[in-house]
Design a protein around this motif. Sequence first.
Motif, PDB file in Angstrom:
ATOM      1  N   MET A   1       0.826  -1.209   0.000  1.00 26.97           N
ATOM      2  CA  MET A   1       0.000   0.000   0.000  1.00 26.97           C
ATOM      3  C   MET A   1       0.859   1.258   0.000  1.00 26.97           C
ATOM      4  O   MET A   1       0.549   2.234  -0.679  1.00 26.97           O
ATOM      5  CB  MET A   1      -0.948  -0.009   1.200  1.00 26.97           C
ATOM      6  CG  MET A   1      -2.190  -0.857   0.945  1.00 26.97           C
ATOM      7  SD  MET A   1      -3.142  -1.227   2.439  1.00 26.97           S
ATOM      8  CE  MET A   1      -3.353   0.405   3.125  1.00 26.97           C
ATOM      9  N   ILE A   2       1.952   1.220   0.756  1.00 26.47           N
ATOM     10  CA  ILE A   2       2.846   2.383   0.788  1.00 26.47           C
ATOM     11  C   ILE A   2       3.491   2.572  -0.584  1.00 26.47           C
ATOM     12  O   ILE A   2       3.589   3.685  -1.106  1.00 26.47           O
ATOM     13  CB  ILE A   2       3.928   2.209   1.882  1.00 26.47           C
ATOM     14  CG1 ILE A   2       3.279   2.224   3.277  1.00 26.47           C
ATOM     15  CG2 ILE A   2       4.988   3.310   1.784  1.00 26.47           C
ATOM     16  CD1 ILE A   2       4.179   1.751   4.392  1.00 26.47           C
ATOM     17  N   ALA A   3       3.890   1.459  -1.211  1.00 26.38           N
ATOM     18  CA  ALA A   3       4.584   1.543  -2.500  1.00 26.38           C
ATOM     19  C   ALA A   3       3.664   2.004  -3.618  1.00 26.38           C
ATOM     20  O   ALA A   3       4.108   2.667  -4.561  1.00 26.38           O
ATOM     21  CB  ALA A   3       5.204   0.187  -2.854  1.00 26.38           C
ATOM     22  N   THR A   4       2.382   1.653  -3.531  1.00 22.48           N
ATOM     23  CA  THR A   4       1.481   1.904  -4.664  1.00 22.48           C
ATOM     24  C   THR A   4       0.392   2.920  -4.359  1.00 22.48           C
ATOM     25  O   THR A   4      -0.235   3.446  -5.279  1.00 22.48           O
ATOM     26  CB  THR A   4       0.749   0.600  -5.066  1.00 22.48           C
ATOM     27  OG1 THR A   4      -0.018   0.153  -3.939  1.00 22.48           O
ATOM     28  CG2 THR A   4       1.732  -0.478  -5.469  1.00 22.48           C
ATOM     29  N   GLY A   5       0.118   3.165  -3.084  1.00 21.99           N
ATOM     30  CA  GLY A   5      -0.993   4.025  -2.712  1.00 21.99           C
ATOM     31  C   GLY A   5      -2.346   3.349  -2.910  1.00 21.99           C
ATOM     32  O   GLY A   5      -3.389   3.964  -2.745  1.00 21.99           O
ATOM     33  N   ILE A   6      -2.333   2.058  -3.238  1.00 17.92           N
ATOM     34  CA  ILE A   6      -3.580   1.334  -3.510  1.00 17.92           C
ATOM     35  C   ILE A   6      -4.016   0.575  -2.258  1.00 17.92           C
ATOM     36  O   ILE A   6      -3.206  -0.100  -1.641  1.00 17.92           O
ATOM     37  CB  ILE A   6      -3.351   0.308  -4.655  1.00 17.92           C
ATOM     38  CG1 ILE A   6      -3.069   1.044  -5.964  1.00 17.92           C
ATOM     39  CG2 ILE A   6      -4.539  -0.637  -4.797  1.00 17.92           C
ATOM     40  CD1 ILE A   6      -2.619   0.123  -7.078  1.00 17.92           C
ATOM     41  N   ASP A   7      -5.304   0.697  -1.882  1.00 16.14           N
ATOM     42  CA  ASP A   7      -5.737  -0.162  -0.787  1.00 16.14           C
ATOM     43  C   ASP A   7      -6.929  -1.027  -1.183  1.00 16.14           C
ATOM     44  O   ASP A   7      -7.462  -1.768  -0.376  1.00 16.14           O
ATOM     45  CB  ASP A   7      -6.011   0.640   0.497  1.00 16.14           C
ATOM     46  CG  ASP A   7      -7.093   1.680   0.318  1.00 16.14           C
ATOM     47  OD1 ASP A   7      -7.641   1.777  -0.796  1.00 16.14           O
ATOM     48  OD2 ASP A   7      -7.386   2.384   1.304  1.00 16.14           O
ATOM     49  N   ASP A   8      -7.317  -0.942  -2.450  1.00 20.46           N
ATOM     50  CA  ASP A   8      -8.408  -1.761  -2.946  1.00 20.46           C
ATOM     51  C   ASP A   8      -7.988  -3.230  -2.975  1.00 20.46           C
ATOM     52  O   ASP A   8      -6.965  -3.589  -3.567  1.00 20.46           O
ATOM     53  CB  ASP A   8      -8.783  -1.281  -4.357  1.00 20.46           C
ATOM     54  CG  ASP A   8      -9.922  -2.079  -4.951  1.00 20.46           C
ATOM     55  OD1 ASP A   8     -11.066  -1.697  -4.719  1.00 20.46           O
ATOM     56  OD2 ASP A   8      -9.645  -3.095  -5.629  1.00 20.46           O
ATOM     57  N   GLU A   9      -8.775  -4.078  -2.306  1.00 19.30           N
ATOM     58  CA  GLU A   9      -8.416  -5.494  -2.147  1.00 19.30           C
ATOM     59  C   GLU A   9      -8.154  -6.172  -3.495  1.00 19.30           C
ATOM     60  O   GLU A   9      -7.146  -6.859  -3.673  1.00 19.30           O
ATOM     61  CB  GLU A   9      -9.534  -6.211  -1.373  1.00 19.30           C
ATOM     62  CG  GLU A   9      -9.280  -7.684  -1.094  1.00 19.30           C
ATOM     63  CD  GLU A   9      -8.219  -7.915  -0.010  1.00 19.30           C
ATOM     64  OE1 GLU A   9      -7.929  -6.966   0.758  1.00 19.30           O
ATOM     65  OE2 GLU A   9      -7.670  -9.028   0.046  1.00 19.30           O
ATOM     66  N   ASN A  10      -9.055  -5.947  -4.459  1.00 16.25           N
ATOM     67  CA  ASN A  10      -8.889  -6.621  -5.750  1.00 16.25           C
ATOM     68  C   ASN A  10      -7.612  -6.192  -6.457  1.00 16.25           C
ATOM     69  O   ASN A  10      -6.929  -7.003  -7.075  1.00 16.25           O
ATOM     70  CB  ASN A  10     -10.089  -6.333  -6.655  1.00 16.25           C
ATOM     71  CG  ASN A  10     -11.290  -7.138  -6.198  1.00 16.25           C
ATOM     72  OD1 ASN A  10     -11.141  -8.260  -5.701  1.00 16.25           O
ATOM     73  ND2 ASN A  10     -12.462  -6.549  -6.336  1.00 16.25           N
ATOM     74  N   LYS A  11      -7.315  -4.885  -6.350  1.00 13.81           N
ATOM     75  CA  LYS A  11      -6.102  -4.394  -7.014  1.00 13.81           C
ATOM     76  C   LYS A  11      -4.851  -4.957  -6.336  1.00 13.81           C
ATOM     77  O   LYS A  11      -3.873  -5.282  -6.997  1.00 13.81           O
ATOM     78  CB  LYS A  11      -6.084  -2.867  -7.016  1.00 13.81           C
ATOM     79  CG  LYS A  11      -7.079  -2.295  -8.005  1.00 13.81           C
ATOM     80  CD  LYS A  11      -6.997  -0.777  -8.085  1.00 13.81           C
ATOM     81  CE  LYS A  11      -8.040  -0.252  -9.056  1.00 13.81           C
ATOM     82  NZ  LYS A  11      -8.335   1.157  -8.802  1.00 13.81           N
ATOM     83  N   ILE A  12      -4.904  -5.075  -5.018  1.00 10.84           N
ATOM     84  CA  ILE A  12      -3.768  -5.661  -4.293  1.00 10.84           C
ATOM     85  C   ILE A  12      -3.581  -7.121  -4.739  1.00 10.84           C
ATOM     86  O   ILE A  12      -2.465  -7.576  -5.003  1.00 10.84           O
ATOM     87  CB  ILE A  12      -4.001  -5.579  -2.757  1.00 10.84           C
ATOM     88  CG1 ILE A  12      -3.907  -4.123  -2.268  1.00 10.84           C
ATOM     89  CG2 ILE A  12      -3.038  -6.466  -1.997  1.00 10.84           C
ATOM     90  CD1 ILE A  12      -2.518  -3.587  -2.047  1.00 10.84           C
ATOM     91  N   LEU A  13      -4.706  -7.837  -4.855  1.00 10.20           N
ATOM     92  CA  LEU A  13      -4.621  -9.236  -5.291  1.00 10.20           C
ATOM     93  C   LEU A  13      -4.067  -9.334  -6.712  1.00 10.20           C
ATOM     94  O   LEU A  13      -3.302 -10.251  -7.028  1.00 10.20           O
ATOM     95  CB  LEU A  13      -5.992  -9.915  -5.198  1.00 10.20           C
ATOM     96  CG  LEU A  13      -6.505 -10.134  -3.765  1.00 10.20           C
ATOM     97  CD1 LEU A  13      -7.906 -10.727  -3.764  1.00 10.20           C
ATOM     98  CD2 LEU A  13      -5.549 -11.020  -2.971  1.00 10.20           C
ATOM     99  N   ASN A  14      -4.449  -8.348  -7.555  1.00  7.63           N
ATOM    100  CA  ASN A  14      -3.902  -8.335  -8.916  1.00  7.63           C
ATOM    101  C   ASN A  14      -2.389  -8.149  -8.925  1.00  7.63           C
ATOM    102  O   ASN A  14      -1.684  -8.778  -9.716  1.00  7.63           O
ATOM    103  CB  ASN A  14      -4.541  -7.216  -9.740  1.00  7.63           C
ATOM    104  CG  ASN A  14      -5.893  -7.650 -10.277  1.00  7.63           C
ATOM    105  OD1 ASN A  14      -6.160  -8.853 -10.344  1.00  7.63           O
ATOM    106  ND2 ASN A  14      -6.730  -6.693 -10.634  1.00  7.63           N
TER     107      ASN A  14
END
Lengths: 252, 306
Positions: free
Chosen positions: A106-119
């Motif tokens: 999350m820190i590296a990407t700014g993404i916290d959306d579960e599906n996007k993390i799984l991707n």
Amino acid sequence: MLELKNLYFTVPESEENSGGSRNIIDGINFTFDDGKFYAITGPNGSGKTSLAKLIMGINPVSKGSIIYDGVDISALTITERAGAGIAYSFQQPARFKGITFRDLLMIATGIDDENKILNILKRVGICPLSFLDKEVDAKLSGGEIKKIELATTIAANPKLAIYDEPDTGIDLWTIGPMVSLLKKELAESKATTIVVSHNRSFLEAADIVIIINSGRIAYSGNLEGAMPLLDDLSVCTYRDSCEGDSDAGCYR
Amino acid sequence: MLDAIDKTLLKTVADLEELPKGAYNIRKNGKLLSRHVSANINIETNADETGIIVKIKPGTKNESVHIPVILSQAGLYDVVYNSFIIGDDAEVTIVAGCGIHCGTSDPEGHAGIHEFKVGKKAKVTYVEKHYASGDGKGRRTLNPTTKVFLAEGAQANMELTQIAGVDEANRVNEAVLGPDSLLLITERVLTDGDQTAVSTNNIVLSGSGSRANMISRSVMKGNSKQTFYATMDAQNKCFGHIECDAIIMDNGTNETMPSLKAGHPDAELTHEASIGKIANDQLTKLMSLGLTYDQAVNRIIQGFLK
Ligand SMILES: Nc1ncnc2c1ncn2[C@@H]1O[C@H](COP(=O)(O)OP(=O)(O)O)[C@@H](O)[C@H]1O
Ligand SMILES: [Mg+2]
């Protein structure tokens, strides 16, 4: 494009009161072209990690300059270089208390959306799902933390990625997939990829092999041309006493 | 019934937006504000009216009790004696917490003495948060004590947190563990300015097969000072571990004294302790992922105290 111009990293001599200094990186001139795969190798203590840390801004430039996309970044902070698209995968990754792999992603990407993390996890392949909520702490094995380190670097979508001995502690059968992963990422993102390694798989995958010896570039070119010098330097100086590449337990 | 200050204090110490579901007892400025009991959980004022007795029926599952305390009256030092009697095989979560709002220069404080009798194979999770706020200069003191008695096979998981704003804290945790019982204590304390916090822990592993794990995480900012004592006294075949880590920021100071006593040949006791600044490699790692220095510091502390 990344240009190293007459680059030095100098530290005070360790013997007290000697007043002398030592050039860990000793006047390097080199240009890394966009979208190419570079492998850096060389004996223990030759300055590979020091060079990577100079590029990331973790080591201060003592003399010379680092030009990235036409801009002198020598004086920029680590954060600013990260913002400019440079990423570094540490040889000895930091261990935390209370920070998970998911947190780092999350820190590296700014993404916290579960599906996007799984991707992202699917994309980097080498990390099982069960790693996601593991704390990146002292309990992880050397191989596990290196996979996490590599994955967070890839996830940051860098334009210039430096992987410092990503294969240390990794089981032999993961090295093939790791090489393919970096090649695939390079093909898709056109990111300049620099891997510090002694592993033949990385040297073979590289467009250009660079040999560093005593803080200087001793060779750059194709692997075939590098072979005589590699044998000469007998890159791992502990080769006689250690068991080989897997889990050698050394910190080259 | 709850004013705006009460609501923020309750939100912070007990994660409560409104009155909780299930059993609860809310104490405000030394008096009972509101109470609710359930079929399995009874709450009554003790005989000398110095606190409450919470009784949980044997076999109760998945229920919770909230017992927050709020203080916003200048000059008050509120002391309560609460007991929790947890029946055999029950599983319950107890959320305690004390929020102080200090709007004047008079001191305010609270001492909660909490005693737990945990029945055979019962499981209790005890969550306690301490927090103080307000612009007043009055000293805010919190001196909590917990005493835990674990019967055979009982488990207690204690999460003790002091978030911010407490000038002086003197915490005592005591526990006596019966056969095959399990105790986990996680204590997190953040101090700043000239605050001081002392935590004294005495854990007696008296039953065969008992296990205890005490984790302490401290962060000292400003000129604050924390002292941590932990003793594991092993009187039987048992396992005990103490892990205490302290991060020093600014000019904070820390003393950590873990102590292990093995009074039985089959006792296994270990401890790890560390005190120091935030590790440089952690900071550079997070900065290389794009955080600024200050963001990296905050993120590391946030994880450490999580
Ligand atoms: N900050 C530093 N201060 C002093 N010596 C250093 C510092 N960083 C690296 N060195 C020394 O520089 C040499 C090269 O280290 P390093 O770059 O880690 O080598 P490599 O990665 O090629 O094995 C080693 O002898 C190491 O001890
Ligand atoms: Mg190295």
